[in-house]
Design a protein around this motif. Structure first.
Motif, PDB file in Angstrom:
ATOM      1  N   GLU A  89      41.888  76.752  -0.333  1.00  0.00           N
ATOM      2  CA  GLU A  89      41.326  75.399  -0.286  1.00  0.00           C
ATOM      3  C   GLU A  89      42.406  74.408   0.131  1.00  0.00           C
ATOM      4  N   TRP A  90      42.049  73.508   1.073  1.00  0.00           N
ATOM      5  CA  TRP A  90      43.043  72.568   1.597  1.00  0.00           C
ATOM      6  C   TRP A  90      43.503  71.574   0.528  1.00  0.00           C
ATOM      7  N   LYS A  91      44.798  71.348   0.508  1.00  0.00           N
ATOM      8  CA  LYS A  91      45.398  70.354  -0.367  1.00  0.00           C
ATOM      9  C   LYS A  91      46.608  69.795   0.349  1.00  0.00           C
ATOM     10  N   ASP A  92      46.718  68.470   0.443  1.00  0.00           N
ATOM     11  CA  ASP A  92      47.893  67.912   1.103  1.00  0.00           C
ATOM     12  C   ASP A  92      49.074  67.893   0.134  1.00  0.00           C
ATOM     13  N   ILE A  93      50.244  67.623   0.666  1.00  0.00           N
ATOM     14  CA  ILE A  93      51.460  67.748  -0.133  1.00  0.00           C
ATOM     15  C   ILE A  93      51.534  66.687  -1.228  1.00  0.00           C
ATOM     16  N   ASP A  94      51.063  65.491  -0.962  1.00  0.00           N
ATOM     17  CA  ASP A  94      51.025  64.485  -2.028  1.00  0.00           C
ATOM     18  C   ASP A  94      50.218  64.987  -3.225  1.00  0.00           C
ATOM     19  N   THR A  95      49.067  65.580  -2.941  1.00  0.00           N
ATOM     20  CA  THR A  95      48.218  66.094  -4.020  1.00  0.00           C
ATOM     21  C   THR A  95      48.909  67.247  -4.738  1.00  0.00           C
ATOM     22  N   HIS A  96      49.554  68.110  -3.967  1.00  0.00           N
ATOM     23  CA  HIS A  96      50.285  69.216  -4.606  1.00  0.00           C
ATOM     24  C   HIS A  96      51.368  68.683  -5.537  1.00  0.00           C
ATOM     25  N   PHE A  97      52.163  67.730  -5.070  1.00  0.00           N
ATOM     26  CA  PHE A  97      53.244  67.203  -5.899  1.00  0.00           C
ATOM     27  C   PHE A  97      52.696  66.591  -7.194  1.00  0.00           C
ATOM     28  N   TYR A  98      51.578  65.908  -7.102  1.00  0.00           N
ATOM     29  CA  TYR A  98      50.954  65.314  -8.285  1.00  0.00           C
ATOM     30  C   TYR A  98      50.491  66.412  -9.255  1.00  0.00           C
ATOM     31  N   ASP A  99      49.764  67.395  -8.740  1.00  0.00           N
ATOM     32  CA  ASP A  99      49.265  68.477  -9.591  1.00  0.00           C
ATOM     33  C   ASP A  99      50.425  69.251 -10.230  1.00  0.00           C
ATOM     34  N   GLU A 116      48.716  57.901 -16.773  1.00  0.00           N
ATOM     35  CA  GLU A 116      48.204  58.390 -15.480  1.00  0.00           C
ATOM     36  C   GLU A 116      48.821  57.618 -14.324  1.00  0.00           C
ATOM     37  N   ASP A 117      48.876  56.296 -14.430  1.00  0.00           N
ATOM     38  CA  ASP A 117      49.468  55.485 -13.364  1.00  0.00           C
ATOM     39  C   ASP A 117      50.950  55.780 -13.189  1.00  0.00           C
ATOM     40  N   GLU A 118      51.660  55.998 -14.292  1.00  0.00           N
ATOM     41  CA  GLU A 118      53.089  56.315 -14.212  1.00  0.00           C
ATOM     42  C   GLU A 118      53.306  57.665 -13.538  1.00  0.00           C
ATOM     43  N   ILE A 119      52.461  58.626 -13.831  1.00  0.00           N
ATOM     44  CA  ILE A 119      52.585  59.953 -13.211  1.00  0.00           C
ATOM     45  C   ILE A 119      52.360  59.855 -11.703  1.00  0.00           C
ATOM     46  N   ARG A 120      51.358  59.085 -11.305  1.00  0.00           N
ATOM     47  CA  ARG A 120      51.090  58.920  -9.868  1.00  0.00           C
ATOM     48  C   ARG A 120      52.267  58.233  -9.171  1.00  0.00           C
ATOM     49  N   THR A 121      52.854  57.244  -9.816  1.00  0.00           N
ATOM     50  CA  THR A 121      54.001  56.550  -9.232  1.00  0.00           C
ATOM     51  C   THR A 121      55.204  57.481  -9.124  1.00  0.00           C
ATOM     52  N   ILE A 122      55.447  58.258 -10.161  1.00  0.00           N
ATOM     53  CA  ILE A 122      56.558  59.217 -10.116  1.00  0.00           C
ATOM     54  C   ILE A 122      56.331  60.228  -9.001  1.00  0.00           C
ATOM     55  N   GLY A 123      55.095  60.686  -8.855  1.00  0.00           N
ATOM     56  CA  GLY A 123      54.784  61.662  -7.805  1.00  0.00           C
ATOM     57  C   GLY A 123      55.087  61.144  -6.411  1.00  0.00           C
ATOM     58  N   LEU A 124      54.986  59.843  -6.243  1.00  0.00           N
ATOM     59  CA  LEU A 124      55.231  59.244  -4.926  1.00  0.00           C
ATOM     60  C   LEU A 124      56.711  59.015  -4.642  1.00  0.00           C
ATOM     61  N   VAL A 125      57.587  59.439  -5.550  1.00  0.00           N
ATOM     62  CA  VAL A 125      59.030  59.337  -5.283  1.00  0.00           C
ATOM     63  C   VAL A 125      59.398  60.118  -4.021  1.00  0.00           C
ATOM     64  N   TRP A 126      58.597  61.117  -3.677  1.00  0.00           N
ATOM     65  CA  TRP A 126      58.853  61.907  -2.467  1.00  0.00           C
ATOM     66  C   TRP A 126      58.702  61.069  -1.202  1.00  0.00           C
ATOM     67  N   HIS A 127      58.147  59.861  -1.313  1.00  0.00           N
ATOM     68  CA  HIS A 127      58.008  58.954  -0.162  1.00  0.00           C
ATOM     69  C   HIS A 127      59.250  58.087   0.037  1.00  0.00           C
ATOM     70  N   ARG A 128      60.184  58.136  -0.911  1.00  0.00           N
ATOM     71  CA  ARG A 128      61.356  57.260  -0.824  1.00  0.00           C
ATOM     72  C   ARG A 128      62.635  58.022  -1.159  1.00  0.00           C
ATOM     73  N   LEU A 129      62.866  59.066  -0.408  1.00  0.00           N
ATOM     74  CA  LEU A 129      64.036  59.912  -0.610  1.00  0.00           C
ATOM     75  C   LEU A 129      65.219  59.440   0.236  1.00  0.00           C
ATOM     76  N   LYS A 130      66.405  59.530  -0.334  1.00  0.00           N
ATOM     77  CA  LYS A 130      67.625  59.089   0.334  1.00  0.00           C
ATOM     78  C   LYS A 130      68.012  60.078   1.436  1.00  0.00           C
ATOM     79  N   PRO A 131      68.248  59.592   2.658  1.00  0.00           N
ATOM     80  CA  PRO A 131      68.695  60.494   3.728  1.00  0.00           C
ATOM     81  C   PRO A 131      70.138  60.950   3.486  1.00  0.00           C
ATOM     82  N   TRP A 132      70.491  62.085   4.052  1.00  0.00           N
ATOM     83  CA  TRP A 132      71.905  62.463   4.098  1.00  0.00           C
ATOM     84  C   TRP A 132      72.652  61.406   4.920  1.00  0.00           C
ATOM     85  N   ASP A 133      73.939  61.267   4.661  1.00  0.00           N
ATOM     86  CA  ASP A 133      74.709  60.180   5.277  1.00  0.00           C
ATOM     87  C   ASP A 133      74.664  60.184   6.806  1.00  0.00           C
TER      88      ASP A 133
END
Length: 270
Positions: A89-99, A116-133
């Motif tokens: 069954e299809w699941k995108d990566i955001d949904t996987h990270f949350y689950d 619930e809101d805090e968990i969703r916000t934490i899950g979205l940390v993958w949208h703001r990752l620090k690049p290598w230098d």
């Protein structure tokens, strides 16, 4: 300057893996989790939370959170490696990270700590990752000669956010999800080449994971390996690692300057 590797002389586009290759997910996510834990412990409502998870949170160490992050990442690897297009069954990566986050919080005895809101916000940390230098400068320098694109299992919105957040400068955003599959399924590599408008041999996959490059190579793409801390799953003593030393078209060691070194070896001056 050394000559450009023969296998890469006809390459017109570079497709980059993102998690671990372009961005340092470990430090960003561990910092996020540590800060969230400290804020929760200091909050006026902490004393009203269930006793067992409250006590567990109070004894979590930085090392524990580092392990938590690695388990979160490992869940992603297992999910994408075992996904079968048309059957799973299809699941995108955001949904996987949350689950997966919910499952990990329960495993670590931390269920009930975050809302619930805090968990969703934490899950979205993958949208703001620090690049290598070297990431942003290297990608932009490479973009003066090549079409630069992502080729990640991350979904489109996640990749766009990372590109913007890190000022990476990718010219194209391509996700494995565009093809209803996840790397290393052949649809992803061949689909990316087609989307970019090139033959597979005119595209080089850039990654810090030899397994990803092996998948790209088996579908006709060229390969550029950039070592990153803690990213390689294949051990140096393994036969497959030793064989990769022979077939990878360009290999950049961890002690070198990442994508800036790639640009240098592909003949792009500063």
């Amino acid at each position: 300057m050394a000559p450009i590797p023969e296998a890469l002389r006809n390459v017109k586009a570079l497709a980059f893996d993102v998690f671990g290759t372009v961005v340092d997910f470990r430090s960003t996510i561990q910092q996020e989790l540590v800060e969230r834990a400290r804020e929760k412990i200091a909050s006026p409502t902490f004393g009203s939370l269930p006793e067992s998870p409250r006590a567990r949170l109070e004894v979590m160490t930085d090392g524990d959170w580092a392990t938590f992050v690695q388990e979160w990442r490992t869940s992603y690897h297992v999910f994408t490696q075992t996904f079968v297009p048309g059957k799973t069954e299809w699941k995108d990566i955001d949904t996987h990270f949350y689950d997966a986050l919910i499952e990990l919080l329960e495993k670590w005895g931390l269920n009930g700590i975050f809302t619930e809101d805090e968990i969703r916000t934490i899950g979205l940390v993958w949208h703001r990752l620090k690049p290598w230098d070297d990431s942003a400068a290297g990608i932009q320098r490479l973009g003066t000669r090549f079409v630069t694109s992502t080729l990640s299992n991350g979904n489109q919105s996640l990749l766009r956010d990372l590109n913007e957040y890190g000022g990476l400068g990718f010219q194209r955003i391509v996700s494995s999800a565009d093809f209803g599959a996840y790397k290393p399924n052949p649809k992803t590599y061949l689909g990316a080449a087609d989307t970019l408008g090139f033959r597979p041999e005119e595209v080089a996959m850039v990654a810090a994971h030899l397994g990803d490059l092996a998948g790209a190579r088996s579908n006709g793409l060229r390969t550029i390996y950039v070592e990153r801390p803690q990213e390689e799953a294949w051990g140096p003593d393994e036969d497959r690692y030793k064989e990769a030393r022979k077939w990878v078209d360009l290999w950049v060691a961890e002690c070198e300057d990442g994508f800036l070194e790639v640009a240098k070896r592909l003949g792009i001056s500063e």
